[in-house]
Design a protein around this motif. Structure first.
Motif, mmCIF file in Angstrom:
data_model
loop_
_atom_site.group_PDB
_atom_site.id
_atom_site.type_symbol
_atom_site.label_atom_id
_atom_site.label_comp_id
_atom_site.label_asym_id
_atom_site.label_seq_id
_atom_site.Cartn_x
_atom_site.Cartn_y
_atom_site.Cartn_z
ATOM 1 N N ILE A 135 4.078 -7.467 0.094
ATOM 2 C CA ILE A 135 2.632 -7.919 0.261
ATOM 3 C C ILE A 135 1.695 -8.249 -1.044
ATOM 4 O O ILE A 135 1.304 -9.333 -1.018
ATOM 5 N N HIS A 136 2.951 -7.494 -1.739
ATOM 6 C CA HIS A 136 2.124 -8.332 -3.193
ATOM 7 C C HIS A 136 1.623 -9.931 -3.185
ATOM 8 O O HIS A 136 1.552 -10.545 -3.819
ATOM 9 N N ARG A 137 3.470 -9.563 -3.137
ATOM 10 C CA ARG A 137 3.881 -11.320 -3.214
ATOM 11 C C ARG A 137 3.320 -12.903 -2.238
ATOM 12 O O ARG A 137 2.588 -13.747 -2.803
ATOM 13 N N ALA A 138 2.972 -11.973 -1.173
ATOM 14 C CA ALA A 138 1.924 -12.666 0.064
ATOM 15 C C ALA A 138 0.780 -12.772 -1.140
ATOM 16 O O ALA A 138 0.424 -14.469 -0.935
ATOM 17 N N ILE A 139 -0.035 -11.839 -1.340
ATOM 18 C CA ILE A 139 -1.027 -12.128 -1.363
ATOM 19 C C ILE A 139 -1.234 -13.527 -3.025
ATOM 20 O O ILE A 139 -1.737 -13.770 -3.005
ATOM 21 N N GLU B 38 -13.193 -13.200 -0.861
ATOM 22 C CA GLU B 38 -12.826 -12.168 -1.840
ATOM 23 C C GLU B 38 -11.846 -11.591 -1.576
ATOM 24 O O GLU B 38 -11.359 -10.236 -2.057
ATOM 25 N N LEU B 39 -10.210 -11.953 -2.423
ATOM 26 C CA LEU B 39 -8.676 -11.315 -2.203
ATOM 27 C C LEU B 39 -8.595 -11.195 -3.500
ATOM 28 O O LEU B 39 -8.296 -11.721 -4.333
ATOM 29 N N GLU B 40 -8.462 -9.953 -3.161
ATOM 30 C CA GLU B 40 -7.783 -8.846 -4.864
ATOM 31 C C GLU B 40 -6.503 -8.970 -4.284
ATOM 32 O O GLU B 40 -5.693 -8.314 -3.507
ATOM 33 N N LYS B 41 -5.704 -8.723 -5.448
ATOM 34 C CA LYS B 41 -4.056 -8.378 -5.360
ATOM 35 C C LYS B 41 -4.001 -6.625 -5.403
ATOM 36 O O LYS B 41 -5.098 -6.228 -6.201
ATOM 37 N N PRO B 42 -3.014 -5.923 -4.408
ATOM 38 C CA PRO B 42 -3.167 -4.543 -4.636
ATOM 39 C C PRO B 42 -2.387 -4.297 -5.848
ATOM 40 O O PRO B 42 -1.437 -4.812 -6.599
ATOM 41 N N ILE C 58 -5.924 -9.331 5.268
ATOM 42 C CA ILE C 58 -6.151 -10.531 4.117
ATOM 43 C C ILE C 58 -7.460 -10.798 3.931
ATOM 44 O O ILE C 58 -8.021 -11.758 3.145
ATOM 45 N N THR C 59 -7.648 -11.540 5.169
ATOM 46 C CA THR C 59 -8.645 -12.345 5.952
ATOM 47 C C THR C 59 -9.532 -11.590 6.272
ATOM 48 O O THR C 59 -10.710 -11.643 6.136
#
Length: 440
Positions: free
Chosen positions: A258-262, A279-283, A419-420
């Motif tokens: 999921i990190h890669r996807a984000i 406002e998307l943030e990497k976990p 994500i959205t």
RNA sequence: GCCCUGGUGGUGUAGCCCGGCCCAGCAUAGGAGGCUGUCGCCCUCCCGACGCGGGUUCGAAUCCCGCCCAGGGCGCCA
């Protein structure tokens, strides 16, 4: 003109994204759908949308063929047109450049108006939009969701392939329940009763004995009669199974995935994120790991109703979501609450080597170490009230040896919600299926 | 399946509690016209609606009953 083949000379030469000040003076042919027409006296601005975005097309009354000018100003949104013209570098134009019309070809004009405006602040109810979903998907913000979804799938695929997994497809028409329970759609298969698969679970486990690392991205079907903003009858499941691994290994795999996807969405979908005001943030890895017992105690302390051995209720999950915003794992679930193929812990068989991936109060994925002994599997089946005879086809494989293995299933739509930030699963599904909706 | 809320022009809403002031207001879309640098343009005029069926009342968008539909909550899960 409707329905005729593309006429001579009307092949696209440039996409919207190619129209830049640097190619000013070039003659181009652009094709697309009309988003809006603004007439201002002898000037006319048309916003054209294509695969890569939007573009301004301009006509001056005193420089354009009168018929072309009339035709252009009379266009409605949702017309599909072709425009030939010259690229002008104009500072005031949206992308610093625009196409000034020489010639126009109208491929199709709408016979009726869609029940919503392309840029409207207030949209019609989702229900109304779904009736003509493909038209709804012409809205730039609706498109953004699915462009992000595409990027997520690309990222997941390449991540898993890099990790040595092979992509497989397993039957969606099955002869017996995979996990028991009643949540299956029955169907007539020639003269036999069959079901739509609720999960590729048993198949992927079997395949892990042959290929070691497999994944499947495909539809699964649930006949649960739930009417909530996070349930559908048909969803896309990202299923992963890995031999010689336990639940710790696959949790690590899942969080990296999921990190890669984000990360990829952040890199490649900035336009879409902007359109959706996300406002998307990497976990930050590793994600928090909360055991079931810890979560249970926390909830108990807060006087939330919980019963040990059962799944957390929706209000309980909401509370956990408040306490743990973002992504986190709940691990080591009571064995009784998990399906028969989940492996009990050696040191305490009341608990299992299992986990759920959460985002706030939303369950995104669940997985764990699997039982790899045939006899234990048969015993666990019986204990859960299932008939081992119905699973003969599965148990048989285990008689020929089975490596230790572990895996998970991720709900793609749920992940898209995370994500959205969109709260209705139907909104992140192209053509959602639920209790009442079977078309389009 | 149960509980709660709501259904007003093409679309989104105001009005409903407290019936008459509503032949229903606003916005947007649509139609007609005007405007040569707009950018969700602007301005003028026009068009268009009370979910369905019953009831109460002198009078119902408004109150009551039934039905249908939608949204939210709960159980289940991804």
């Amino acid at each position: 003109m409707v329905g005729l083949p593309i006429p001579e000379g009307w092949k696209r030469s440039h996409f919207s994204a190619d129209i830049k000040p640097s190619i000013k003076g070039e003659k181009v042919t652009v094709l697309g759908m009309v988003l809006s027409v603004r007439k201002q006296g002898g000037l006319c601005f048309v916003i054209l949308q294509d695969r890569y975005g939007t573009l301004q097309v301009t006509a001056h009354k005193d420089r354009t063929e009168p018929q072309v000018f009339e035709r252009l100003t009379g266009l409605k949104a949702h017309s599909y047109i072709g425009v030939k013209g010259v690229v002008k570098a104009i500072e005031k134009a949206p992308r610093g450049a625009e196409v000034e019309v020489d010639d126009l070809y109208v491929f199709s004009e709408p016979k009726r108006l869609p029940p919503f405006d392309m840029f409207a602040k207030t949209l019609p109810s989702l229900d109304k939009r779904l009736e003509i979903r493909a038209v709804d998907l012409r809205r730039p913000t609706a498109q953004a969701v699915f462009k992000i979804r595409h990027q997520v799938l690309q990222a997941i695929r390449s991540f898993l392939v890099e990790k040595g997994f092979i992509e497989v497809n397993t039957p969606k028409i099955i002869g017996s329940a995979t996990e028991g329970g009643a949540a299956l759609f029955p169907l007539l298969y020639y003269d036999k009763e069959a079901f739509l698969a609720q999960s590729p679970q048993l198949y992927k486990e079997q395949l892990s004995s042959a290929f070691e690392r497999v994944f499947e991205i495909g539809p699964v079907f649930r006949a649960e009669k739930f009417k909530t903003p996070r349930h559908l009858s048909e969803i896309t499941s990202v299923d992963v199974e890995m031999a010689f691994a336990d639940y710790e290994d696959v949790m690590k795999l899942l969080e990296e995935m999921i990190h890669r996807a984000i990360t990829d969405v952040l890199d490649k979908c900035s336009e879409e994120l902007k359109a959706l005001e996300i406002e998307l943030e990497k976990p930050r890895l590793p994600l928090k790991r909360l055991t079931y017992n810890e979560a249970y105690k926390t909830l108990k302390k807060l006087d939330v109703e919980v019963s040990w051995g059962e799944d957390f209720s929706t209000p309980a999950l909401r509370k956990l979501g408040e306490l743990n915003p973002g992504f986190y794992f709940i691990t080591d679930w009571p064995t009784v609450s998990k399906p028969f193929y989940i492996k009990p812990r050696e040191d305490n068989p009341r608990l299992s080597e299992s986990f759920d991936l959460m985002h706030g109060s939303l369950e995104l994925a669940s997985g764990g170490s699997r039982v790899s002994s045939r006899d234990l599997l048969a015993r666990r089946l019986r204990r859960q009230g299932l008939n081992p005879k119905l699973f003969e086809y599965h148990l048989r494989v285990y008689e020929y040896g089975m490596p230790p293995h572990a895996g998970f299933g991720l709900g793609l739509e749920r992940f898209m919600m995370a994500i959205t930030g969109i709260s209705n699963i139907r909104e992140v599904t192209l053509f959602p299926r639920d209790q009442t909706r079977l078309t389009p």
